[in-house]
Design a protein around this motif. Structure first.
Motif, mmCIF file in Angstrom:
data_model
loop_
_atom_site.group_PDB
_atom_site.id
_atom_site.type_symbol
_atom_site.label_atom_id
_atom_site.label_comp_id
_atom_site.label_asym_id
_atom_site.label_seq_id
_atom_site.Cartn_x
_atom_site.Cartn_y
_atom_site.Cartn_z
ATOM 1 N N ALA A 1 0.832 -1.201 0.000
ATOM 2 C CA ALA A 1 0.000 0.000 0.000
ATOM 3 C C ALA A 1 0.867 1.251 0.000
ATOM 4 N N ALA A 2 1.947 1.237 0.751
ATOM 5 C CA ALA A 2 2.828 2.401 0.806
ATOM 6 C C ALA A 2 3.513 2.627 -0.533
ATOM 7 N N THR A 3 3.942 1.571 -1.184
ATOM 8 C CA THR A 3 4.634 1.739 -2.459
ATOM 9 C C THR A 3 3.684 2.195 -3.550
ATOM 10 N N ASP A 4 2.392 1.950 -3.381
ATOM 11 C CA ASP A 4 1.411 2.367 -4.376
ATOM 12 C C ASP A 4 0.942 3.809 -4.186
ATOM 13 N N VAL A 5 1.230 4.395 -3.044
ATOM 14 C CA VAL A 5 0.785 5.761 -2.765
ATOM 15 C C VAL A 5 1.534 6.756 -3.654
ATOM 16 N N ARG A 6 0.781 7.644 -4.291
ATOM 17 C CA ARG A 6 1.397 8.726 -5.068
ATOM 18 C C ARG A 6 1.746 9.857 -4.086
ATOM 19 N N LEU A 7 3.043 10.116 -3.952
ATOM 20 C CA LEU A 7 3.523 11.048 -2.926
ATOM 21 C C LEU A 7 3.927 12.374 -3.545
ATOM 22 N N GLY A 8 3.694 13.455 -2.795
ATOM 23 C CA GLY A 8 4.135 14.775 -3.205
ATOM 24 C C GLY A 8 4.834 15.497 -2.074
ATOM 25 N N VAL A 9 5.601 16.519 -2.413
ATOM 26 C CA VAL A 9 6.267 17.383 -1.432
ATOM 27 C C VAL A 9 5.909 18.824 -1.763
ATOM 28 N N TRP A 10 5.453 19.536 -0.743
ATOM 29 C CA TRP A 10 5.066 20.948 -0.881
ATOM 30 C C TRP A 10 6.010 21.770 -0.022
ATOM 31 N N GLY A 11 6.854 22.571 -0.669
ATOM 32 C CA GLY A 11 7.863 23.362 0.041
ATOM 33 C C GLY A 11 9.229 22.785 -0.220
ATOM 34 N N LEU A 12 10.065 23.527 -0.964
ATOM 35 C CA LEU A 12 11.355 22.987 -1.410
ATOM 36 C C LEU A 12 12.490 23.909 -0.984
ATOM 37 N N GLY A 13 12.484 24.245 0.298
ATOM 38 C CA GLY A 13 13.548 25.080 0.844
ATOM 39 C C GLY A 13 14.758 24.255 1.243
ATOM 40 N N VAL B 1 0.732 14.095 0.741
ATOM 41 C CA VAL B 1 1.648 15.218 0.531
ATOM 42 C C VAL B 1 2.396 15.511 1.820
ATOM 43 N N LEU B 2 3.717 15.624 1.705
ATOM 44 C CA LEU B 2 4.566 16.085 2.792
ATOM 45 C C LEU B 2 4.709 17.589 2.678
ATOM 46 N N VAL B 3 4.290 18.311 3.708
ATOM 47 C CA VAL B 3 4.336 19.778 3.707
ATOM 48 C C VAL B 3 5.562 20.239 4.480
ATOM 49 N N MET B 4 6.507 20.886 3.778
ATOM 50 C CA MET B 4 7.718 21.414 4.406
ATOM 51 C C MET B 4 7.741 22.935 4.271
ATOM 52 N N LEU B 5 6.705 23.569 4.833
ATOM 53 C CA LEU B 5 6.584 25.023 4.870
ATOM 54 C C LEU B 5 6.953 25.520 6.262
ATOM 55 N N PRO B 6 7.220 26.822 6.423
ATOM 56 C CA PRO B 6 7.649 27.313 7.739
ATOM 57 C C PRO B 6 6.655 27.049 8.863
ATOM 58 N N ASP B 7 5.330 27.183 8.581
ATOM 59 C CA ASP B 7 4.347 27.021 9.659
ATOM 60 C C ASP B 7 2.969 26.805 9.034
ATOM 61 N N LEU B 8 1.974 26.648 9.872
ATOM 62 C CA LEU B 8 0.620 26.353 9.408
ATOM 63 C C LEU B 8 -0.011 27.466 8.565
ATOM 64 N N PRO B 9 0.194 28.757 8.877
ATOM 65 C CA PRO B 9 -0.444 29.782 8.044
ATOM 66 C C PRO B 9 -0.083 29.676 6.568
ATOM 67 N N GLN B 10 1.160 29.323 6.255
ATOM 68 C CA GLN B 10 1.564 29.188 4.858
ATOM 69 C C GLN B 10 0.850 28.021 4.178
ATOM 70 N N LEU B 11 0.508 27.003 4.965
ATOM 71 C CA LEU B 11 -0.263 25.879 4.443
ATOM 72 C C LEU B 11 -1.735 26.255 4.274
ATOM 73 N N GLU B 12 -2.309 26.855 5.316
ATOM 74 C CA GLU B 12 -3.751 27.091 5.324
ATOM 75 C C GLU B 12 -4.204 28.071 4.244
ATOM 76 N N GLN B 13 -3.352 29.007 3.864
ATOM 77 C CA GLN B 13 -3.786 29.980 2.859
ATOM 78 C C GLN B 13 -3.906 29.372 1.467
ATOM 79 N N HIS B 14 -3.387 28.151 1.291
ATOM 80 C CA HIS B 14 -3.490 27.481 -0.007
ATOM 81 C C HIS B 14 -4.190 26.131 0.098
ATOM 82 N N LEU B 15 -4.960 25.924 1.163
ATOM 83 C CA LEU B 15 -5.706 24.677 1.298
ATOM 84 C C LEU B 15 -7.035 24.734 0.544
#
Length: 306
Positions: free
Chosen positions: A12-24, A73-87
């Motif tokens: 199941a894990a290998t079948d999951v399509r994974l993404g990364v949000w935030g490339l700092g 999706v793995l979110v690597m943003l500074p904090d929650l506000p940066q995530l929530e404004q684009h949810l």
């Protein structure tokens, strides 16, 4: 506490399509490890990273397109506000996810209360795991991060299998537990780097060679991964940006929130908060955390001038 590693990976894990949000500084090397391990990865950030797309990563220009192309999706943003404004909204992540089940992995250093409140506001099909990391840019590049997981056992098992190429994932408890662990980590990091900066300058002003000092003391109780990582910067007085000192203000505030919520009365935490607040007030917040030596110099020179 259950330690999880690559052996926990399931079909199941290998079948999951994974993404990364935030490339700092942290997100990009983590994405590189994930792409290498999985052979496919979707990525989204403010600007495209040719090193990733040239290696085969799928570039998603918007959060909506990232959601449409992924199951987690793995979110690597500074904090929650940066995530929530684009949810939400027409170009938000949720619009791309639609009615599907989805795993949201929050890797930012954030408030555990804030993470739980966000999870409560999201539709039930959006499952949340908090997964802050420790190890700095060096650990991210080497794939040796400590990954602190909070969430349900099933969701953290899947998160651990997905994130294993980046380091060592460990489930620490229910949702928010990872952020509590990161707050504890940041307290230790803040205390250590402040002590290292002060001790380095104290030695230099006493005609003791800081390089010789840390080469000697690094093998004893004063030794740490942080000293090993920042020793050359401290000795040279180099605080060019890597791990930005200003972020520690936010991290220590979250630690104080946890202390208040648990009835803990710390003696050191208030002093650490004052010190890093002053670092930012002096305009040094964008420097590396090794700026604690420069901070000590400035405070000392100010006292001498007075």
């Amino acid at each position: 506490m259950t330690q999880l590693d690559e052996e926990t990976a399931t079909p199941a894990a290998t079948d999951v399509r994974l993404g990364v949000w935030g490339l700092g500084a942290m997100g990009e090397p983590m994405a590189q490890h994930l792409l290498t391990a999985r052979g496919a990865l979707a990525v989204h950030a403010r600007r495209e990273r040719p090193a990733l797309t040239d290696a085969g990563a799928h570039w998603a220009p918007t959060a909506r397109e990232l959601g449409a192309a992924t199951d987690a999706v793995l979110v690597m943003l500074p904090d929650l506000p940066q995530l929530e404004q684009h949810l939400e909204g027409p170009d938000g992540l949720l619009a791309g996810v639609g009615d599907r089940d989805f795993l949201l992995l929050i890797g930012s250093t954030s408030s555990p209360v804030g993470v739980r409140e966000l999870a409560d506001r999201l539709p039930a099909r959006i499952r949340v795991v908090d997964c802050p990391v420790s190890g700095g840019e060096d650990g991210a590049k080497a794939g040796r991060l400590s990954i602190m997981l909070g969430g349900s056992p099933a969701d953290t098992d899947l998160a651990a299998a997905l994130l294993a190429p980046c380091g060592t994932p460990v489930r620490l408890g229910p949702l928010g537990a990872g952020e509590v662990a990161k707050a504890c980590n940041q307290m230790v990091v803040a205390a250590t780097i402040l002590a290292l900066g002060e001790a380095t300058e104290l030695a230099a002003r006493s005609d003791v060679d800081p390089a010789a000092l840390w080469a000697l003391l690094g093998g004893g109780y004063a030794g740490s991964n942080l000293l090993e990582s920042r020793r050359e910067k401290l000795v040279a007085g180099d605080d060019s940006p890597s791990g930005v000192a200003g972020y520690m203000v936010k991290d220590l505030r979250f630690a104080a929130d946890v202390a208040a919520a648990t009835g803990t009365r710390p003696a050191l935490l208030p002093a650490l908060r004052d010190a890093f607040d002053e670092i930012v007030e002096r305009g040094l917040g964008e420097r590396d955390i090794a700026v604690t030596r420069r901070f000590t110099v400035e405070r000392s020179d100010t006292d001498e001038a007075n």
